[in-house]
Design a protein around this motif. Sequence first.
Motif, PDB file in Angstrom:
ATOM      1  N   ALA A  97       4.871  -0.513  -1.984  1.00 57.21           N
ATOM      2  CA  ALA A  97       4.891   0.042  -0.622  1.00 57.21           C
ATOM      3  C   ALA A  97       3.483   0.143  -0.030  1.00 57.21           C
ATOM      4  O   ALA A  97       3.325   0.163   1.188  1.00 57.21           O
ATOM      5  CB  ALA A  97       5.551   1.423  -0.632  1.00 57.21           C
ATOM      6  N   HIS A  98       2.461   0.178  -0.873  1.00 59.41           N
ATOM      7  CA  HIS A  98       1.084   0.333  -0.395  1.00 59.41           C
ATOM      8  C   HIS A  98       0.302  -0.977  -0.346  1.00 59.41           C
ATOM      9  O   HIS A  98      -0.874  -0.974  -0.006  1.00 59.41           O
ATOM     10  CB  HIS A  98       0.339   1.343  -1.276  1.00 59.41           C
ATOM     11  N   VAL A  99       0.934  -2.084  -0.653  1.00 53.26           N
ATOM     12  CA  VAL A  99       0.247  -3.372  -0.673  1.00 53.26           C
ATOM     13  C   VAL A  99      -0.263  -3.735   0.716  1.00 53.26           C
ATOM     14  O   VAL A  99      -1.363  -4.277   0.858  1.00 53.26           O
ATOM     15  CB  VAL A  99       1.157  -4.482  -1.244  1.00 53.26           C
ATOM     16  N   GLY A 100       0.469  -3.409   1.747  1.00 56.10           N
ATOM     17  CA  GLY A 100       0.033  -3.697   3.116  1.00 56.10           C
ATOM     18  C   GLY A 100      -1.293  -3.038   3.446  1.00 56.10           C
ATOM     19  O   GLY A 100      -2.134  -3.633   4.126  1.00 56.10           O
ATOM     20  N   GLU A 101      -1.511  -1.821   2.954  1.00 56.28           N
ATOM     21  CA  GLU A 101      -2.783  -1.123   3.166  1.00 56.28           C
ATOM     22  C   GLU A 101      -3.922  -1.887   2.498  1.00 56.28           C
ATOM     23  O   GLU A 101      -5.007  -2.026   3.057  1.00 56.28           O
ATOM     24  CB  GLU A 101      -2.726   0.287   2.574  1.00 56.28           C
ATOM     25  N   ARG A 102      -3.682  -2.371   1.292  1.00 57.88           N
ATOM     26  CA  ARG A 102      -4.708  -3.117   0.559  1.00 57.88           C
ATOM     27  C   ARG A 102      -5.018  -4.435   1.261  1.00 57.88           C
ATOM     28  O   ARG A 102      -6.173  -4.847   1.338  1.00 57.88           O
ATOM     29  CB  ARG A 102      -4.270  -3.385  -0.887  1.00 57.88           C
TER      30      ARG A 102
END
Length: 132
Positions: A49-54
């Motif tokens: 779910a946090h890959v987009g932030e990275r």
Amino acid sequence: MANLYNRILLPVDGSQQSIDAFKTGVHQAKNWNSHVYVVQVLPEDYNVAHVGERESFLNALESYARREGVPLTKDLVYGDPRAEIARGLVDRWDIDLIIMGATGKGRLTKLLIGSVTHYVVQYAKCDLIVSR
């Protein structure tokens, strides 16, 4: 004299120190006419779910390098950051130099004086600059 460092690896983890090391690396690459490879290595069990932030973070770093006129390749890699930075990515991209921050994210990591950096200092297959 030929450029000694043609391919520079700039690993980042989102910490301010890694961002500062990235900027140092970009400026050195500009002076040396080198290509930079920016990478963030995430653990295998990283929350998808946090890959987009990275990815957004890496895109911002890419924009910075492009504004400085430095060619850049970026990637998000899964695995053990220590092994990937010290050996895997060095082999993959035929890296000549790694520039990275002395410590990364988290209080425990800072207490251990950057366990990833410490490992890379011991086992890197190329030259290394540790930025403070």
